[in-house]
Motif scaffolding. Structure first.
Motif, PDB file in Angstrom:
ATOM      1  N   ILE A 384      20.608  -9.452 -20.417  1.00 17.68           N
ATOM      2  CA  ILE A 384      20.675 -10.824 -19.893  1.00 17.68           C
ATOM      3  C   ILE A 384      19.270 -11.339 -19.608  1.00 17.68           C
ATOM      4  O   ILE A 384      18.925 -12.472 -19.957  1.00 17.68           O
ATOM      5  N   THR A 385      18.446 -10.507 -18.976  1.00 15.33           N
ATOM      6  CA  THR A 385      17.055 -10.898 -18.699  1.00 15.33           C
ATOM      7  C   THR A 385      16.313 -11.198 -19.992  1.00 15.33           C
ATOM      8  O   THR A 385      15.584 -12.205 -20.089  1.00 15.33           O
ATOM      9  N   LEU A 386      16.497 -10.345 -21.005  1.00 13.88           N
ATOM     10  CA  LEU A 386      15.837 -10.560 -22.293  1.00 13.88           C
ATOM     11  C   LEU A 386      16.301 -11.861 -22.934  1.00 13.88           C
ATOM     12  O   LEU A 386      15.481 -12.681 -23.390  1.00 13.88           O
ATOM     13  N   ALA A 387      17.609 -12.077 -22.963  1.00 13.70           N
ATOM     14  CA  ALA A 387      18.163 -13.276 -23.614  1.00 13.70           C
ATOM     15  C   ALA A 387      17.688 -14.548 -22.943  1.00 13.70           C
ATOM     16  O   ALA A 387      17.288 -15.502 -23.617  1.00 13.70           O
ATOM     17  N   CYS A 432      20.909 -10.606 -28.546  1.00 13.01           N
ATOM     18  CA  CYS A 432      20.800 -11.537 -29.681  1.00 13.01           C
ATOM     19  C   CYS A 432      21.863 -12.621 -29.584  1.00 13.01           C
ATOM     20  O   CYS A 432      21.576 -13.815 -29.750  1.00 13.01           O
ATOM     21  N   GLY A 433      23.099 -12.198 -29.332  1.00  9.72           N
ATOM     22  CA  GLY A 433      24.185 -13.171 -29.233  1.00  9.72           C
ATOM     23  C   GLY A 433      24.008 -14.132 -28.077  1.00  9.72           C
ATOM     24  O   GLY A 433      24.191 -15.353 -28.220  1.00  9.72           O
ATOM     25  N   LEU A 434      23.629 -13.584 -26.903  1.00 11.76           N
ATOM     26  CA  LEU A 434      23.436 -14.420 -25.732  1.00 11.76           C
ATOM     27  C   LEU A 434      22.233 -15.346 -25.898  1.00 11.76           C
ATOM     28  O   LEU A 434      22.244 -16.494 -25.429  1.00 11.76           O
ATOM     29  N   PHE A 436      21.237 -16.685 -28.716  1.00  9.38           N
ATOM     30  CA  PHE A 436      21.646 -17.811 -29.556  1.00  9.38           C
ATOM     31  C   PHE A 436      22.468 -18.820 -28.750  1.00  9.38           C
ATOM     32  O   PHE A 436      22.262 -20.032 -28.864  1.00  9.38           O
ATOM     33  N   LEU A 437      23.382 -18.326 -27.918  1.00 10.28           N
ATOM     34  CA  LEU A 437      24.210 -19.238 -27.124  1.00 10.28           C
ATOM     35  C   LEU A 437      23.362 -20.043 -26.140  1.00 10.28           C
ATOM     36  O   LEU A 437      23.529 -21.261 -26.009  1.00 10.28           O
ATOM     37  N   THR A 438      22.462 -19.376 -25.442  1.00 11.05           N
ATOM     38  CA  THR A 438      21.644 -20.075 -24.444  1.00 11.05           C
ATOM     39  C   THR A 438      20.653 -21.036 -25.090  1.00 11.05           C
ATOM     40  O   THR A 438      20.255 -22.037 -24.484  1.00 11.05           O
ATOM     41  N   SER A 439      20.260 -20.751 -26.337  1.00 10.33           N
ATOM     42  CA  SER A 439      19.296 -21.610 -27.038  1.00 10.33           C
ATOM     43  C   SER A 439      19.967 -22.610 -27.971  1.00 10.33           C
ATOM     44  O   SER A 439      19.277 -23.416 -28.608  1.00 10.33           O
ATOM     45  N   ALA A 440      21.278 -22.565 -28.063  1.00  6.54           N
ATOM     46  CA  ALA A 440      21.997 -23.392 -29.043  1.00  6.54           C
ATOM     47  C   ALA A 440      21.728 -24.878 -28.850  1.00  6.54           C
ATOM     48  O   ALA A 440      21.644 -25.634 -29.818  1.00  6.54           O
ATOM     49  N   LEU A 743      25.390 -24.386 -21.790  1.00  9.46           N
ATOM     50  CA  LEU A 743      25.751 -24.551 -20.384  1.00  9.46           C
ATOM     51  C   LEU A 743      26.636 -23.397 -19.920  1.00  9.46           C
ATOM     52  O   LEU A 743      26.432 -22.838 -18.828  1.00  9.46           O
ATOM     53  N   ALA A 744      27.603 -23.011 -20.753  1.00  2.00           N
ATOM     54  CA  ALA A 744      28.490 -21.891 -20.412  1.00  2.00           C
ATOM     55  C   ALA A 744      27.700 -20.592 -20.291  1.00  2.00           C
ATOM     56  O   ALA A 744      27.941 -19.774 -19.397  1.00  2.00           O
ATOM     57  N   ALA A 745      26.711 -20.414 -21.175  1.00  2.00           N
ATOM     58  CA  ALA A 745      25.887 -19.207 -21.135  1.00  2.00           C
ATOM     59  C   ALA A 745      25.051 -19.156 -19.861  1.00  2.00           C
ATOM     60  O   ALA A 745      24.893 -18.090 -19.247  1.00  2.00           O
TER      61      ALA A 745
END
Length: 759
Positions: A384-387, A432-434, A436-440, A743-745
């Motif tokens: 989470i910290t990395l993402a 990686c997945g998180l 992408f979601l946070t940066s989407a 926002l959800a991320a």
């Protein structure tokens, strides 16, 4: 009464009620109507009389050095109370810039050339040729007599320029002043409330915390103060990219005011034709500054606030990272000092004005900490910290995450025996997945518009755009004398790397020695890639396709951002091992002193060079920022000349009877009157660049929009149409979906952090 003060509940209610009354009274104090007008016959001409050898004044409204040397036009003195004023000048001129032919509001009683009493904040606003009217805001700080100065600079730079003044109107901006003064007073009261809350409800806890962390707090205050030192000047110093980023703040505010959120295409750029800077450049942390502009603060203040905010966040995040790795407050403080005060960062802030880069730099320790937690398994939430570290980097800059896309896989490959372990590999995939979601919210629009924008053209000679070893550590003056020049990462970096190598080869890292040696060597390799070297030439010669993508970093020294973040990790890990022994504490103390003193030395030299050589300017208002600007996210092939020659609706078919003209314009929201009495569809072009996703409506129906051959926005108006059409930018559904995903991320991040903290 004694009972009232003893009851904290009553006391709070009383304080809040008093503050509300004070806010209202303060607002009413600035509510007034005021407008002063002068005509040409009122103007005063000042010039140098060669016969008498003195400066004389006489009635006059025309300033021209060819007839009267050093001539300048002034209005009569007028008393202005504290507040924000709009100064509108009706005039004609043959051109010039903000420092050769300009207008500004001056305090009559302050005879100093630099207006050192600071009684008013007013730009040197250029009086361009072709414009019959110019308007700028001025912030009066103290009620006294003022005059409007108009005309060429009195020295030789003003020769061959003239100004003819028809009228001047000074209008008090009541609404803006009330909002501005109320906001300032509210923030002051908020600070007072915080102090009262800590005293009344958290007195014991606050006293214990201050006693425990006194030296840390003092150190953080010094770090933030030293890094913010240049903000105390009443002007701002020129930096390479400063006008670009002042535009971003000013026109982000304009977009918010028009109802656009988020602001992906900003008005104002290219004389209001618009620029997709919000698509190509993350601006999340510029929104507080934009809100300050909406609250009546100047663009200059908003820009300085952004710098201060980044200084605080940089110091805090690097301190937190150092504390997590070392478990020691003072080692963490040293990490914050190096990361915040090294010369490379300070030059990015004050002489490069690379807002996106030093904004991204702020969050790089989170990326390092996230990888540390994933590989050491110290914390469950490393992914989470990395993402979110990467997402926050993306939210500020395009190039830095691009570099991370190369460096993180290299690090994972370097640690291959740990990378292939299931828990580590799983966390990396989750990150990686998180990510992408946070940066989407940023990545999706960028990819959507990628082919519509020019991009950069710095991909051919990357091996020449780095630095030499002799300049990468120290200061280099700006040859043009426009800014404070370059400052490198500092000699403290050498001390930290030497320390890391010494601890690693001494075996103090024990079973982790191999890992830490690789980290030090990896950082040394990244540092080498900041220099001019043959590796880039070989890279292009052998792998031209890969090189073309990597060269998007523009300048190799951008990699120093990553180097600095890894360096504080090496510092924290090394000093943690040293201080386990009593003798090592002396070594740590000496090392820390060397590191901080080199940072202070390099910072002081940069500040001195900036104050002596850089060009200071005012830029309180945003008016002069509307000029054409060619940058990465503009539509390629456009004709800049159209921005001045076609400021209204245009129909290129000269034989048609159809007509179109603007009625009103608010940022990117346009309303136009269009009449098409013909039996055919007519194409109308709006004074906007033809970015996709503009919508046009007329008489309750949607009208087709597309990019014209002129690269402007075109609207097809059907036969027989007569009425108004409205044009505005509307985000497509997949952009909105990406924003909801991000926002959800972020909500998920907050939930997980709360859960882990209270577990």
């Amino acid at each position: 009464m004694k009972k009232f003060f003893a009851n904290k509940k009553y006391l709070i209610i009383g304080v809040l009620a008093l503050e509300l009354v004070l806010l209202v009274v303060n607002a009413l104090r600035f509510y007034r109507h005021e407008e002063i007008s002068f005509i040409s016959d009122d103007m005063i001409l000042s010039y140098y009389d060669e016969a008498s050898g003195t400066t004389v004044t006489e009635p006059g409204f025309y300033a021209d050095h060819s007839s009267k040397p050093e001539s300048v036009v002034y209005t009569p003195d007028v008393f202005l109370k504290k507040g924000i004023y709009s100064v509108t000048i009706d005039c004609s001129s043959n051109g010039g810039t903000w420092h050769t032919n300009y207008s500004t509001l001056l305090a009559s009683g302050d005879p100093t050339t630099a207006q050192s009493a600071n009684l008013v904040s007013s730009d040197h606003a250029a009086i361009p040729s072709g414009d019959t009217s110019t308007s700028n805001l001025s912030w009066v700080h103290y009620g006294t007599n003022f005059t409007v100065r108009m005309g060429p600079e009195t020295d030789a730079t003003g020769d061959d320029l003239y100004v003819l003044v028809n009228s001047v109107t000074i209008t008090y901006m009541a609404g803006m002043t009330v909002l501005h003064e109320t906001a300032k007073f509210f923030f002051i009261l908020l600070l007072i409330d915080l102090v009262l809350f800590l005293y009344l409800f958290k007195k014991k806890e606050t006293a214990e915390y201050l006693n425990k962390k006194a030296y840390v707090i003092a150190g953080m205050i010094f770090i933030i103060f030293f890094s913010s030192f240049m903000l105390f000047y009443r002007k701002i110093y020129f930096g390479d990219d400063i006008f670009y980023h002042l535009r971003r703040i000013a026109f982000l505010a304009e977009g918010l005011k028009s109802g656009q959120f988020p602001v992906k295409i900003q008005s104002g750029w290219d004389n209001d034709y618009g620029y997709a800077v919000g698509v190509g450049y993350g601006d999340v942390f510029l929104y507080p500054s934009a809100i300050l502009v909406l609250l009546g603060f100047s663009v200059q203040f908003a820009y300085k606030f952004y710098i201060f905010l980044m200084n605080v966040l940089t110091a805090w995040i690097s301190y937190h990272t150092g504390k997590r790795v070392s478990q020691n407050d003072y080692i963490a403080l040293l990490c914050a000092g190096f990361f915040t005060l090294n010369g490379f960062r300070l030059q990015a802030v004050y002489t490069g004005a690379t807002v996106g880069e030093y904004g991204a730099y702020t969050f790089l320790p989170m990326v390092v900490l996230g990888l540390y937690d994933i590989y050491t398994r110290e914390k469950k939430y490393g992914y989470i910290t990395l993402a979110f570290g990467i997402a926050l980097v993306v939210s500020n800059h395009v190039i830095t995450p691009y570099i991370l896309a190369f460096t993180i896989p290299l690090f994972c490959l370097l640690m291959i025996e740990k990378t292939i372990k299931k828990p580590v590999l799983l966390d990396l995939f989750k990150a990686c997945g998180l990510t992408f979601l946070t940066s989407a919210f940023f990545v999706v629009p960028l990819l959507d518009y990628f082919e519509d924008m020019r991009g950069n053209d710095y991909s051919d000679i990357l091996w020449e755009r780095g630095h030499e070893m002799v300049t990468i550590f120290t200061e280099v003056a700006d040859k043009s004398k426009d800014s404070g020049g370059w400052a490198g990462i500092g000699y403290g970096f050498i001390a930290i790397m030497a320390l890391g190598i010494a601890i690693a080869i001494s075996g103090k890292f024990k079973e982790k020695t191999s890992v830490y040696i690789r980290v030090v060597l990896f950082n040394a390799f990244l540092f080498y890639m900041c220099l001019n070297n043959k590796v880039y030439f070989i890279f292009k010669d052998r792998l031209p396709g890969v090189f073309e993508h990597f060269a998007e970093i523009q300048y190799p020294w951008h990699i120093l951002d990553i180097v600095a973040a890894i360096t504080i990790f090496i510092l924290a890990a090394s000093l943690k091992e040293i201080t386990k022994e009593e003798a090592g504490k002396s070594v740590a103390l000496i090392t820390g002193a060397i590191i901080l003193m080199t940072c202070i030395y390099h910072g002081g030299e940069l500040y001195k060079e900036t104050s002596l050589e850089a060009n200071p300017f005012t830029m309180f208002d945003k008016t002069s920022l509307r000029a054409n600007f060619d940058a990465e996210f503009i539509i390629p092939g456009r004709d800049e000349g159209l921005t001045s020659s076609e400021t209204d609706m245009v129909i290129r078919d000269e034989n048609t009877q159809a007509t179109a003209s603007l009625i009103s314009r608010h940022a990117l929201n346009l309303t136009a009157q269009v009449d098409n009495p013909t039996g055919e569809t007519v194409t109308v072009e709006a004074p906007l660049w033809g970015y996709r996703y503009y919508a046009a409506k007329g008489n309750g129906r949607k009208l087709a929009t597309y990019r014209a051959d002129s690269f402007k926005l075109a609207i097809d108006v059907p036969a027989g149409f007569s009425g108004t059409i409205t044009i505005k930018f509307t985000e497509p559904w997949h952009w909105r979906l990406a924003e909801l995903a991000s926002l959800a991320a972020f909500i998920f991040w907050g939930y997980k952090m709360f859960k882990y903290k209270h577990a």
